[in-house]
Design a protein around this motif. Sequence first.
Motif, PDB file in Angstrom:
ATOM      1  N   GLY A  39      10.072   2.511   3.807  1.00 22.05           N
ATOM      2  CA  GLY A  39       9.407   3.324   3.051  1.00 22.05           C
ATOM      3  C   GLY A  39       8.051   4.037   3.363  1.00 22.05           C
ATOM      4  N   ARG A  40       7.276   3.018   3.806  1.00 24.46           N
ATOM      5  CA  ARG A  40       5.998   3.648   4.403  1.00 24.46           C
ATOM      6  C   ARG A  40       6.144   4.559   5.453  1.00 24.46           C
ATOM      7  N   SER A  41       7.240   4.055   6.473  1.00 26.50           N
ATOM      8  CA  SER A  41       7.614   4.900   7.545  1.00 26.50           C
ATOM      9  C   SER A  41       8.041   6.047   7.429  1.00 26.50           C
ATOM     10  N   TYR A  42       8.872   6.227   6.290  1.00 29.64           N
ATOM     11  CA  TYR A  42       9.504   7.412   5.887  1.00 29.64           C
ATOM     12  C   TYR A  42       8.283   8.350   5.373  1.00 29.64           C
ATOM     13  N   LEU A  43       7.588   7.994   4.405  1.00 27.32           N
ATOM     14  CA  LEU A  43       6.540   8.523   3.638  1.00 27.32           C
ATOM     15  C   LEU A  43       5.321   9.269   4.534  1.00 27.32           C
ATOM     16  N   MET A  44       5.261   8.293   5.679  1.00 32.56           N
ATOM     17  CA  MET A  44       4.049   8.842   6.557  1.00 32.56           C
ATOM     18  C   MET A  44       4.528  10.020   7.481  1.00 32.56           C
ATOM     19  N   ALA A  45       5.869  10.166   7.562  1.00 35.33           N
ATOM     20  CA  ALA A  45       6.373  11.351   8.415  1.00 35.33           C
ATOM     21  C   ALA A  45       5.902  12.617   7.799  1.00 35.33           C
ATOM     22  N   SER A  46       5.573  12.633   6.509  1.00 36.48           N
ATOM     23  CA  SER A  46       5.072  13.818   5.681  1.00 36.48           C
ATOM     24  C   SER A  46       3.360  14.126   6.349  1.00 36.48           C
ATOM     25  N   LEU A  47       3.287  15.126   6.758  1.00 34.80           N
ATOM     26  CA  LEU A  47       1.827  15.480   7.219  1.00 34.80           C
ATOM     27  C   LEU A  47       0.860  15.719   6.212  1.00 34.80           C
ATOM     28  N   THR A  48       1.182  16.050   4.946  1.00 38.41           N
ATOM     29  CA  THR A  48       0.172  16.340   4.070  1.00 38.41           C
ATOM     30  C   THR A  48       0.304  15.183   2.856  1.00 38.41           C
ATOM     31  N   LEU A  49       0.944  14.189   2.897  1.00 37.41           N
ATOM     32  CA  LEU A  49       1.015  13.099   1.883  1.00 37.41           C
ATOM     33  C   LEU A  49      -0.353  12.373   1.563  1.00 37.41           C
ATOM     34  N   ILE A  50      -0.918  12.162   2.495  1.00 39.18           N
ATOM     35  CA  ILE A  50      -2.248  11.532   2.301  1.00 39.18           C
ATOM     36  C   ILE A  50      -3.135  12.546   1.830  1.00 39.18           C
ATOM     37  N   LYS A  51      -3.430  13.631   2.218  1.00 42.20           N
ATOM     38  CA  LYS A  51      -4.183  14.631   1.736  1.00 42.20           C
ATOM     39  C   LYS A  51      -3.993  14.921   0.304  1.00 42.20           C
ATOM     40  N   THR A  52      -2.852  15.015  -0.367  1.00 38.67           N
ATOM     41  CA  THR A  52      -2.499  15.315  -1.418  1.00 38.67           C
ATOM     42  C   THR A  52      -2.719  14.341  -2.434  1.00 38.67           C
ATOM     43  N   LEU A  53      -2.518  12.964  -1.968  1.00 34.34           N
ATOM     44  CA  LEU A  53      -2.986  11.961  -2.647  1.00 34.34           C
ATOM     45  C   LEU A  53      -4.544  11.659  -3.052  1.00 34.34           C
ATOM     46  N   ILE A  54      -5.043  11.970  -1.804  1.00 35.60           N
ATOM     47  CA  ILE A  54      -6.675  11.988  -1.970  1.00 35.60           C
ATOM     48  C   ILE A  54      -7.185  13.221  -3.105  1.00 35.60           C
ATOM     49  N   ASP A  55      -6.353  14.434  -2.883  1.00 36.54           N
ATOM     50  CA  ASP A  55      -6.839  15.500  -3.793  1.00 36.54           C
ATOM     51  C   ASP A  55      -6.507  14.985  -5.320  1.00 36.54           C
ATOM     52  N   ILE A  56      -5.245  14.295  -5.377  1.00 35.44           N
ATOM     53  CA  ILE A  56      -5.160  13.781  -6.984  1.00 35.44           C
ATOM     54  C   ILE A  56      -6.032  12.867  -7.241  1.00 35.44           C
ATOM     55  N   LEU A  74      -1.880   5.051  -1.777  1.00 37.30           N
ATOM     56  CA  LEU A  74      -2.749   5.001  -0.674  1.00 37.30           C
ATOM     57  C   LEU A  74      -3.043   3.620  -0.279  1.00 37.30           C
ATOM     58  N   GLN A  75      -3.209   2.492  -0.886  1.00 38.26           N
ATOM     59  CA  GLN A  75      -3.426   1.351  -0.639  1.00 38.26           C
ATOM     60  C   GLN A  75      -2.133   0.773   0.446  1.00 38.26           C
ATOM     61  N   LYS A  76      -1.084   0.849  -0.342  1.00 44.62           N
ATOM     62  CA  LYS A  76       0.242   0.479   0.414  1.00 44.62           C
ATOM     63  C   LYS A  76       0.390   1.144   1.839  1.00 44.62           C
ATOM     64  N   LEU A  77       0.168   2.449   1.950  1.00 48.23           N
ATOM     65  CA  LEU A  77       0.312   3.078   3.020  1.00 48.23           C
ATOM     66  C   LEU A  77      -0.641   2.687   4.214  1.00 48.23           C
ATOM     67  N   SER A  78      -1.683   2.093   3.521  1.00 50.65           N
ATOM     68  CA  SER A  78      -2.480   1.730   4.966  1.00 50.65           C
ATOM     69  C   SER A  78      -2.042   0.599   5.459  1.00 50.65           C
ATOM     70  N   LEU A  79      -1.036  -0.257   4.896  1.00 49.91           N
ATOM     71  CA  LEU A  79      -0.416  -1.388   5.398  1.00 49.91           C
ATOM     72  C   LEU A  79       0.644  -0.917   6.477  1.00 49.91           C
ATOM     73  N   ARG A  80       0.269  -0.971   7.849  1.00 45.66           N
ATOM     74  CA  ARG A  80       1.368  -0.253   8.746  1.00 45.66           C
ATOM     75  C   ARG A  80       2.105  -1.688   9.496  1.00 45.66           C
ATOM     76  N   ARG A  81       2.040  -2.561   8.835  1.00 39.19           N
ATOM     77  CA  ARG A  81       2.833  -3.978   9.540  1.00 39.19           C
ATOM     78  C   ARG A  81       4.320  -3.677   9.357  1.00 39.19           C
ATOM     79  N   LYS A  82       4.832  -4.603  10.490  1.00 38.87           N
ATOM     80  CA  LYS A  82       6.377  -4.464  10.444  1.00 38.87           C
ATOM     81  C   LYS A  82       6.935  -5.487   9.568  1.00 38.87           C
ATOM     82  N   PRO A  83       8.036  -5.447   9.320  1.00 40.19           N
ATOM     83  CA  PRO A  83       8.671  -6.567   8.249  1.00 40.19           C
ATOM     84  C   PRO A  83       8.552  -7.819   9.000  1.00 40.19           C
TER      85      PRO A  83
END
Length: 83
Positions: A39-56, A74-83
Amino acid sequence: MGCTPGNTTVLQRLLVDAPNSVKEYTLRLTNAMASDYQGRSYLMASLTLIKTLIDILKKEKDDSLVRRNALGALQKLSLRRKP
């Protein structure tokens, strides 16, 4: 949700242009997806998601469910570890 590179219009509309209840449920789904590596890998493919979350986070002044879920995602997206 349209998180492929160059195709973020669906997610943008759900997080920016939608009513608060739609934002809340979209952020709940985003937060849940960010709990898993795929899920993190899929969401991080969005180029604007992090900026949008910060704006919120900047727009939401009170401790609402929208703000909590944006922060949690945002906290969970910062965890880029593999399963």
